[in-house]
Scaffold this active site. Structure first.
Site, PDB file in Angstrom:
ATOM      1  N   LYS A   1     -10.800  -4.619  -4.808  1.00  0.00           N
ATOM      2  CA  LYS A   1     -11.891  -3.685  -5.081  1.00  0.00           C
ATOM      3  C   LYS A   1     -11.370  -2.288  -5.412  1.00  0.00           C
ATOM      4  O   LYS A   1     -12.083  -1.480  -5.981  1.00  0.00           O
ATOM      5  CB  LYS A   1     -12.926  -3.651  -3.948  1.00  0.00           C
ATOM      6  CG  LYS A   1     -12.421  -3.465  -2.526  1.00  0.00           C
ATOM      7  CD  LYS A   1     -13.600  -3.455  -1.555  1.00  0.00           C
ATOM      8  CE  LYS A   1     -13.438  -4.071  -0.189  1.00  0.00           C
ATOM      9  NZ  LYS A   1     -12.229  -4.044   0.531  1.00  0.00           N
TER      10      LYS A   1
ATOM     11  N   LYS B   1       0.833  -1.214   0.000  1.00  0.00           N
ATOM     12  CA  LYS B   1       0.000   0.000   0.000  1.00  0.00           C
ATOM     13  C   LYS B   1       0.859   1.252   0.000  1.00  0.00           C
ATOM     14  O   LYS B   1       0.457   2.277  -0.546  1.00  0.00           O
ATOM     15  CB  LYS B   1      -0.965  -0.001   1.189  1.00  0.00           C
ATOM     16  CG  LYS B   1      -2.095  -0.998   1.025  1.00  0.00           C
ATOM     17  CD  LYS B   1      -3.297  -0.643   1.885  1.00  0.00           C
ATOM     18  CE  LYS B   1      -4.453  -1.586   1.574  1.00  0.00           C
ATOM     19  NZ  LYS B   1      -5.570  -1.444   2.502  1.00  0.00           N
TER      20      LYS B   1
ATOM     21  N   LYS C   1      -3.501  -9.982  -7.121  1.00  0.00           N
ATOM     22  CA  LYS C   1      -4.759 -10.287  -6.428  1.00  0.00           C
ATOM     23  C   LYS C   1      -5.892  -9.423  -6.993  1.00  0.00           C
ATOM     24  O   LYS C   1      -5.676  -8.252  -7.300  1.00  0.00           O
ATOM     25  CB  LYS C   1      -4.547  -9.968  -4.938  1.00  0.00           C
ATOM     26  CG  LYS C   1      -5.685 -10.323  -4.021  1.00  0.00           C
ATOM     27  CD  LYS C   1      -5.484  -9.735  -2.636  1.00  0.00           C
ATOM     28  CE  LYS C   1      -5.793  -8.257  -2.617  1.00  0.00           C
ATOM     29  NZ  LYS C   1      -6.045  -7.657  -1.310  1.00  0.00           N
TER      30      LYS C   1
HETATM   31  P1  TYM Z   1     -10.710  -6.322   2.896  1.00  0.00           P
HETATM   32  O1  TYM Z   1     -11.809  -5.325   2.994  1.00  0.00           O
HETATM   33  O2  TYM Z   1      -9.537  -5.960   2.027  1.00  0.00           O
HETATM   34  O3  TYM Z   1     -11.271  -7.716   2.388  1.00  0.00           O
HETATM   35  C1  TYM Z   1     -12.365  -8.377   3.030  1.00  0.00           C
HETATM   36  C2  TYM Z   1     -12.129  -9.873   2.995  1.00  0.00           C
HETATM   37  O4  TYM Z   1     -12.015 -10.335   1.648  1.00  0.00           O
HETATM   38  C3  TYM Z   1     -10.815 -11.083   1.480  1.00  0.00           C
HETATM   39  N1  TYM Z   1     -10.301 -10.851   0.119  1.00  0.00           N
HETATM   40  C4  TYM Z   1     -10.022 -11.823  -0.765  1.00  0.00           C
HETATM   41  N2  TYM Z   1     -10.111 -13.163  -0.691  1.00  0.00           N
HETATM   42  C5  TYM Z   1      -9.770 -13.881  -1.791  1.00  0.00           C
HETATM   43  N3  TYM Z   1      -9.339 -13.314  -2.956  1.00  0.00           N
HETATM   44  C6  TYM Z   1      -9.234 -11.976  -3.074  1.00  0.00           C
HETATM   45  N4  TYM Z   1      -8.825 -11.430  -4.218  1.00  0.00           N
HETATM   46  C7  TYM Z   1      -9.582 -11.162  -1.940  1.00  0.00           C
HETATM   47  N5  TYM Z   1      -9.598  -9.827  -1.730  1.00  0.00           N
HETATM   48  C8  TYM Z   1     -10.028  -9.663  -0.453  1.00  0.00           C
HETATM   49  C9  TYM Z   1      -9.860 -10.539   2.531  1.00  0.00           C
HETATM   50  O5  TYM Z   1      -8.855 -11.472   2.850  1.00  0.00           O
HETATM   51  C10 TYM Z   1     -10.810 -10.294   3.688  1.00  0.00           C
HETATM   52  O6  TYM Z   1     -11.019 -11.465   4.415  1.00  0.00           O
HETATM   53  N6  TYM Z   1      -8.241  -5.570   7.181  1.00  0.00           N
HETATM   54  C11 TYM Z   1      -9.339  -6.279   6.562  1.00  0.00           C
HETATM   55  C12 TYM Z   1     -10.659  -5.999   7.234  1.00  0.00           C
HETATM   56  C13 TYM Z   1     -10.650  -6.201   8.702  1.00  0.00           C
HETATM   57  C14 TYM Z   1     -10.677  -7.447   9.380  1.00  0.00           C
HETATM   58  C15 TYM Z   1     -10.709  -7.136  10.781  1.00  0.00           C
HETATM   59  C16 TYM Z   1     -10.675  -8.782   8.949  1.00  0.00           C
HETATM   60  C17 TYM Z   1     -10.683  -5.221   9.624  1.00  0.00           C
HETATM   61  N7  TYM Z   1     -10.713  -5.774  10.886  1.00  0.00           N
HETATM   62  C18 TYM Z   1     -10.730  -8.132  11.732  1.00  0.00           C
HETATM   63  C19 TYM Z   1     -10.705  -9.795   9.930  1.00  0.00           C
HETATM   64  C20 TYM Z   1     -10.731  -9.457  11.303  1.00  0.00           C
HETATM   65  C21 TYM Z   1      -9.451  -5.874   5.105  1.00  0.00           C
HETATM   66  O7  TYM Z   1      -9.007  -4.830   4.713  1.00  0.00           O
HETATM   67  O8  TYM Z   1     -10.191  -6.722   4.335  1.00  0.00           O
END
Ligand code: TYM
Length: 332
Positions: free
Chosen positions: A198, A113, A195
């Site tokens: 979004k 990032k 990857k």
């Molecule tokens: P975020 O918003 O980037 O993504 C949400 C969830 O989607 C999964 N993910 C994917 N899985 C497979 N292939 C992909 N291309 C892909 N892109 C995203 C992510 O692994 C995630 O599970 N920091 C976290 C949010 C968060 C969180 C937490 C998660 C905040 N607090 C506590 C677990 C526990 C995040 O930015 O996810």
């Protein structure tokens, strides 16, 4: 016996993708019956990159509507917005004093990032995993269902929990990551070594949960693949392997079954089949979302009651933490 606790979250930054769905949300839905389930919308994490305030508000509610449209049931799980529960930021400060600069510097997401946001490498981007550890540890979660990209952050949460427990006696449950066997890392359709994300600038790279059937089908038809026209899963064929994974997630078929099904049928036919299968899988989600997003009062009511319950649970842990580190209670 009490059910084990699962907790997870997604950031309300724009439109969720099939990566978010297959890597995370679908598994939350599958687990919600068997676990004490807690899911939040991580708006505090979202402001580590610049957000348009009105958009962020809109996306926060839309993310909740999508959670419900995907099948999370507010009768079965606790749903809330992260910024509604002040204990998250409070615990995050305490835990940041238990986290080493070197540990945070090693986080691959921070390095990625920082490269992408060279103009805005703020301190929040750096301490982001501590806030995530706080989300998890506040609710004494046993299991954290996430995609592969978040595994390193969950492992850091474990390290922080163990360190705190060692320094101040047993306080936190040490959580385990839960990574799905299939779909843990869905790749970009235009650059399959990357990857699917979004926040990708190229909308052709990502399939969004909220786009039309036509758009989805077109994106799969244009997906980048190699040229040997043989539907076979292989490390040196990242594009076609990613499509096989997506087809497997959408249909439940194994890689072997898919290879057999498309033996000598060529990429054109396969790409259309993947597009159709994903759309069939998402059609219910898309229709339910359209109904739910019009019901603002209903959504707000879920968030109000979610915030109350989450505050109650979070405060129990925070009070314990404050006592252990030696803060004087105003009620003593
Ligand atoms: P975020 O918003 O980037 O993504 C949400 C969830 O989607 C999964 N993910 C994917 N899985 C497979 N292939 C992909 N291309 C892909 N892109 C995203 C992510 O692994 C995630 O599970 N920091 C976290 C949010 C968060 C969180 C937490 C998660 C905040 N607090 C506590 C677990 C526990 C995040 O930015 O996810």
């Amino acid at each position: 016996m009490d059910k084990k606790i699962i907790l997870s979250a997604a950031q309300p930054t724009g439109n969720l993708t099939i990566g978010n769905y297959f890597g995370a949300i679908k598994n939350w839905v599958d687990l919600q019956d068997d676990f004490d389930s807690i899911f939040c919308v991580a708006d505090l994490h979202a402001i580590t990159v610049r957000q348009e305030p009105a958009e962020l508000r809109k996306n926060t509610l839309s993310t909740l509507a999508l959670y419900l449209a995907c099948g999370l049931d507010p009768e079965k799980c606790l749903l809330f917005v992260q910024s509604h529960v002040e204990a998250h930021t409070a615990l995050s400060w305490v835990l940041s004093c238990q986290t080493m600069f070197g540990e945070l510097s090693r986080m691959t997401q921070f390095k990625d990032k920082s490269r992408k946001n060279a103009q805005n490498i703020n301190a929040g981007l750096f301490t982001y995993p501590v806030l995530m550890a706080s989300d998890i540890l506040l609710y004494q979660a046993d299991l954290v269902p996430v995609g592969k990209d978040q595994k390193q952050h969950v492992e850091l949460a474990r390290d922080i929990a163990e360190r705190f427990n060692r320094n101040f006696s047993d306080t936190f449950k040490v959580p385990e990551p839960y990574i799905p066997k299939q779909g843990a890392k869905i790749m970009s359709l235009s650059e399959p070594e990357k990857k699917m994300s979004k926040s990708d600038e190229n909308p052709q790279s990502s399939v969004y949960l909220l786009e039309s059937r036509d758009e989805t089908i077109k994106k799969f038809r244009r997906a980048v693949t190699d040229s040997d026209n043989c539907v076979k899963y292989s490390a040196d064929k990242p594009g076609i392997s990613n499509l096989i994974t997506i087809y497997s997630c959408a249909t439940g078929k194994t890689t072997r079954e898919i290879e057999r099904e498309f033996d000598s049928r060529g990429y054109g036919e396969f790409k259309s089949a993947v597009g159709e299968a994903v759309c069939d899988r998402l059609s219910g989600v898309r229709a339910r979302y359209q109904e739910l997003i019009g019901e603002k009062d209903y959504l707000m009511q879920i968030l109000k009651s979610g915030a109350e319950q989450a505050r109650y649970r979070a405060m129990k842990t925070l009070r314990k933490v404050y006592r252990k580190v030696g803060f004087l209670s105003p009620e003593a």
